[in-house]
Design a protein around this motif. Sequence first.
Motif, PDB file in Angstrom:
ATOM      1  N   ASN A  47      41.936  39.503  30.828  1.00 35.04           N
ATOM      2  CA  ASN A  47      42.793  39.237  31.981  1.00 35.04           C
ATOM      3  C   ASN A  47      43.378  37.823  31.950  1.00 35.04           C
ATOM      4  O   ASN A  47      42.917  36.988  31.180  1.00 35.04           O
ATOM      5  CB  ASN A  47      41.969  39.437  33.263  1.00 35.04           C
ATOM      6  N   LYS A  48      44.359  37.599  32.771  1.00 41.31           N
ATOM      7  CA  LYS A  48      45.021  36.295  32.915  1.00 41.31           C
ATOM      8  C   LYS A  48      45.747  35.876  31.631  1.00 41.31           C
ATOM      9  O   LYS A  48      45.784  34.691  31.305  1.00 41.31           O
ATOM     10  CB  LYS A  48      44.013  35.193  33.314  1.00 41.31           C
ATOM     11  N   SER A  52      47.368  41.045  33.009  1.00 39.53           N
ATOM     12  CA  SER A  52      47.436  39.976  33.983  1.00 39.53           C
ATOM     13  C   SER A  52      47.422  40.673  35.336  1.00 39.53           C
ATOM     14  O   SER A  52      48.414  41.257  35.750  1.00 39.53           O
ATOM     15  CB  SER A  52      48.716  39.159  33.831  1.00 39.53           C
ATOM     16  N   ALA A  53      46.272  40.638  35.972  1.00 37.30           N
ATOM     17  CA  ALA A  53      46.154  41.307  37.267  1.00 37.30           C
ATOM     18  C   ALA A  53      47.108  40.669  38.260  1.00 37.30           C
ATOM     19  O   ALA A  53      47.680  41.336  39.113  1.00 37.30           O
ATOM     20  CB  ALA A  53      44.718  41.229  37.752  1.00 37.30           C
ATOM     21  N   ASP A  82      48.683  35.698  31.309  1.00 37.02           N
ATOM     22  CA  ASP A  82      49.866  34.918  31.711  1.00 37.02           C
ATOM     23  C   ASP A  82      49.609  33.413  31.697  1.00 37.02           C
ATOM     24  O   ASP A  82      50.533  32.616  31.690  1.00 37.02           O
ATOM     25  CB  ASP A  82      50.300  35.346  33.115  1.00 37.02           C
ATOM     26  N   GLY A 133      34.237  33.582  46.954  1.00 35.71           N
ATOM     27  CA  GLY A 133      34.585  34.417  45.828  1.00 35.71           C
ATOM     28  C   GLY A 133      33.422  35.240  45.343  1.00 35.71           C
ATOM     29  O   GLY A 133      33.302  35.528  44.167  1.00 35.71           O
ATOM     30  N   GLY A 189      38.753  37.578  37.873  1.00 33.30           N
ATOM     31  CA  GLY A 189      39.853  38.396  38.374  1.00 33.30           C
ATOM     32  C   GLY A 189      39.507  39.821  38.767  1.00 33.30           C
ATOM     33  O   GLY A 189      40.385  40.690  38.848  1.00 33.30           O
ATOM     34  N   LYS A 190      38.221  40.056  39.053  1.00 29.54           N
ATOM     35  CA  LYS A 190      37.785  41.400  39.407  1.00 29.54           C
ATOM     36  C   LYS A 190      38.524  41.944  40.633  1.00 29.54           C
ATOM     37  O   LYS A 190      39.068  43.051  40.597  1.00 29.54           O
ATOM     38  CB  LYS A 190      36.268  41.385  39.654  1.00 29.54           C
ATOM     39  N   SER A 191      38.518  41.152  41.712  1.00 28.83           N
ATOM     40  CA  SER A 191      39.131  41.651  42.954  1.00 28.83           C
ATOM     41  C   SER A 191      40.629  41.829  42.794  1.00 28.83           C
ATOM     42  O   SER A 191      41.206  42.792  43.307  1.00 28.83           O
ATOM     43  CB  SER A 191      38.882  40.679  44.102  1.00 28.83           C
ATOM     44  N   THR A 192      41.260  40.907  42.095  1.00 32.93           N
ATOM     45  CA  THR A 192      42.705  41.015  41.907  1.00 32.93           C
ATOM     46  C   THR A 192      43.034  42.276  41.127  1.00 32.93           C
ATOM     47  O   THR A 192      43.964  43.010  41.464  1.00 32.93           O
ATOM     48  CB  THR A 192      43.243  39.772  41.158  1.00 32.93           C
TER      49      THR A 192
HETATM   50  P1  GTP Z   1      34.553  37.491  42.447  1.00 33.48           P
HETATM   51  O1  GTP Z   1      34.964  38.345  43.631  1.00 33.48           O
HETATM   52  O2  GTP Z   1      33.922  36.223  42.835  1.00 33.48           O
HETATM   53  O3  GTP Z   1      33.828  38.239  41.392  1.00 33.48           O
HETATM   54  O4  GTP Z   1      35.891  36.927  41.778  1.00 33.48           O
HETATM   55  P2  GTP Z   1      36.914  37.842  41.121  1.00 33.48           P
HETATM   56  O5  GTP Z   1      36.492  38.074  39.725  1.00 33.48           O
HETATM   57  O6  GTP Z   1      37.147  38.995  42.007  1.00 33.48           O
HETATM   58  O7  GTP Z   1      38.214  36.946  41.052  1.00 33.48           O
HETATM   59  P3  GTP Z   1      39.538  37.116  41.878  1.00 33.48           P
HETATM   60  O8  GTP Z   1      40.169  38.426  41.658  1.00 33.48           O
HETATM   61  O9  GTP Z   1      39.284  36.700  43.274  1.00 33.48           O
HETATM   62  O10 GTP Z   1      40.411  36.046  41.112  1.00 33.48           O
HETATM   63  C1  GTP Z   1      40.026  34.705  40.996  1.00 33.48           C
HETATM   64  C2  GTP Z   1      41.252  33.829  40.893  1.00 33.48           C
HETATM   65  O11 GTP Z   1      41.972  34.124  39.685  1.00 33.48           O
HETATM   66  C3  GTP Z   1      42.239  34.061  42.022  1.00 33.48           C
HETATM   67  O12 GTP Z   1      42.780  32.811  42.381  1.00 33.48           O
HETATM   68  C4  GTP Z   1      43.296  34.976  41.409  1.00 33.48           C
HETATM   69  O13 GTP Z   1      44.538  34.812  41.999  1.00 33.48           O
HETATM   70  C5  GTP Z   1      43.290  34.495  39.975  1.00 33.48           C
HETATM   71  N1  GTP Z   1      43.710  35.558  39.051  1.00 33.48           N
HETATM   72  C6  GTP Z   1      43.260  36.820  38.985  1.00 33.48           C
HETATM   73  N2  GTP Z   1      43.895  37.496  38.000  1.00 33.48           N
HETATM   74  C7  GTP Z   1      44.751  36.623  37.432  1.00 33.48           C
HETATM   75  C8  GTP Z   1      45.694  36.721  36.366  1.00 33.48           C
HETATM   76  O14 GTP Z   1      45.867  37.739  35.721  1.00 33.48           O
HETATM   77  N3  GTP Z   1      46.386  35.599  36.069  1.00 33.48           N
HETATM   78  C9  GTP Z   1      46.221  34.428  36.741  1.00 33.48           C
HETATM   79  N4  GTP Z   1      46.948  33.392  36.389  1.00 33.48           N
HETATM   80  N5  GTP Z   1      45.354  34.311  37.757  1.00 33.48           N
HETATM   81  C10 GTP Z   1      44.650  35.395  38.099  1.00 33.48           C
END
Ligand code: GTP
Length: 597
Positions: A133-134, A164-165, A136, A53, A18-21
């Motif tokens: 994170n997450k 929860s991002a 939720d 991703g 969830g880094k990007s989120t």
């Molecule tokens: P990289 O860019 O590959 O490092 O991935 P990332 O860590 O940036 O992950 P990203 O933010 O793209 O999230 C990955 C998935 O998890 C996406 O489908 C998001 O929508 C989901 N996600 C992120 N944060 C949360 C959260 O707090 N809750 C839930 N349920 N899903 C989340």
Amino acid sequence: TDLALIRNFSIIAHIDHGKSTLADRLIQRTGGLSDREMSAQVLDNMDIEKERGITIKAQTVRLNYTAKDGQTYALNLMDTPGHVDFAYEVSRSLAACEGALLVVDAAQGVEAQTLANVYQSIEHDHEIVPVINKIDLPAAEPEKVRAEIEDIIGIDASEAVMASAKSGIGIDEVLEAIVTKIPPPKGERDKPLTAMLVDSWYDPYLGVVILVRVIDGVIRKGLQVKFMQGGTEHLIDRVGAFTPKRIDLPELGPGEIGFITAQIKEVEQAKVGDTVTTVKGGATQALPGYKEVQPVVFCGLFPVDAADFDKLRESIGRLRLNDASFSFEMESSAALGFGFRCGFLGLLHLEIIQERLSREYDLDLITTAPSVVYRLAMTDGTIKELHNPADMPDPVKIAEMEEPWIKATIYTPDEYLGSILKLCQDRRGIQIDLTYIGGRAQVTYELPLNEVVFDFYDRLKSISRGYASFDYEQIGLREGDLVMMNILVNNEPVDALSMIVHRSQAEARGRGLVERLKELIPRHMFKVPIQAAIGAKVIARETISAMRKDVTAKCYGGDISRKKKLLDKQKEGKKRMREYGNVSIPQEAFIAALRMG
Ligand code: GTP
């Protein structure tokens, strides 16, 4: 800006945690962008990054945040590439920060790749702020993950932020934690300028844009600077930051992160890790930690259609504008015609470039077997570096041959451990360590890189159903009993399929290849032998039997349009074939033959 009001941090997270989120939420909360502008994920701004991703190019954004203490802070969020191939870039980005957010998925827990980055971050004396994170998710187990962070990583997680991002929970708490937990940068305005070059990329309007972290001194427009490692001098013509929109600033002072431009045309001149100082009264000592990055995996890229060669050259040149770590030179192959021998930081890097060429530039490519760099000690006392199996000298002139080895750390749920150990063992691995953490095993192996570049990742992912994570570092060269294996189709060597293998693996690999080619090469009017050979010695052989009839024969006297269709189909098939002497090999054969199990 007052040093006390600056915070520089990065986000450490395993892929998909969830880094990007979270980054998007932080940007949104601090008002850097409107909702409409937020609709696209900002930090992952390349299509391929989004799809896979994976963050490839580091981007940094400056967030203006008014904290509970009433002060307005400049928070510089440094995005770091999330893959082992880019470990050096990651290390430089981390060196530019004082702290890190450690984002861990509440349902997944800590993963091996996260560990490697956390340890690096600790080595840079970072203050680490855990964010679970997450929360939720129904499967979230935040307390278990909190304990995992403490047990596995050994940092205090009692004040971990629960977030929860996705739903926007805990975002203010994350911002407050950045301000209160991460220390401000140190630096002196009156000292000579030293700034670290953290990243560079090509912008069609601005030329090369350079991301810098100022350590001491001030950088401003009109200043004549030099790059201490690169040895070049440049006139700064623009200074600014990304919020994430680009803004111009009068200067960047100590502790600040921002960009500069100086009419530089090639990213190669702006090397990550270099030190920027002034030409007059500049620093005498460059910053520590600089390293020249070298490609470690090489392969040939050839256009399927020879007419696309110029397009390939142009496209590779364009990609290279933005990526100085990838190298290329022209190569000609008896089998594949004109193409390029390209060098990459690792397999993922190779895949990314390959994918971009086919997707963004619409090129149909044949990729030859990836190869590592071998070191040859010749009998005449000279040393050779071998990037291409095709350049392999006569074995009698080689006294000793060395190959690169890596130390791999694999982190996996227990149930897949058996198959993973077998995979490593089959790839000449030497087990170094095996420990259990929670319900998971962490196993360390030394492996020849040559065995990993074939299909190790794919195999690892498939036997662990995607659950195992993998991380590696290079540990130097070791002597190996290596031989050159040639593939002969109808007694003609196919140079694109030549590879260097360990003697003990040659037969199995040769057998696999010829069996696969037998299925992939269509029948001809004559018998076609397929052989794998070391020198003159054939180690595996298959024969494609001759075709009995012309394919159109059965149409004689029949429906003319059906016959035409059949001929058209043949013609279509021909286009995607390569002719070897008088044998046609379909393009898929190369790709499939090289994906071996
Ligand atoms: P990289 O860019 O590959 O490092 O991935 P990332 O860590 O940036 O992950 P990203 O933010 O793209 O999230 C990955 C998935 O998890 C996406 O489908 C998001 O929508 C989901 N996600 C992120 N944060 C949360 C959260 O707090 N809750 C839930 N349920 N899903 C989340």
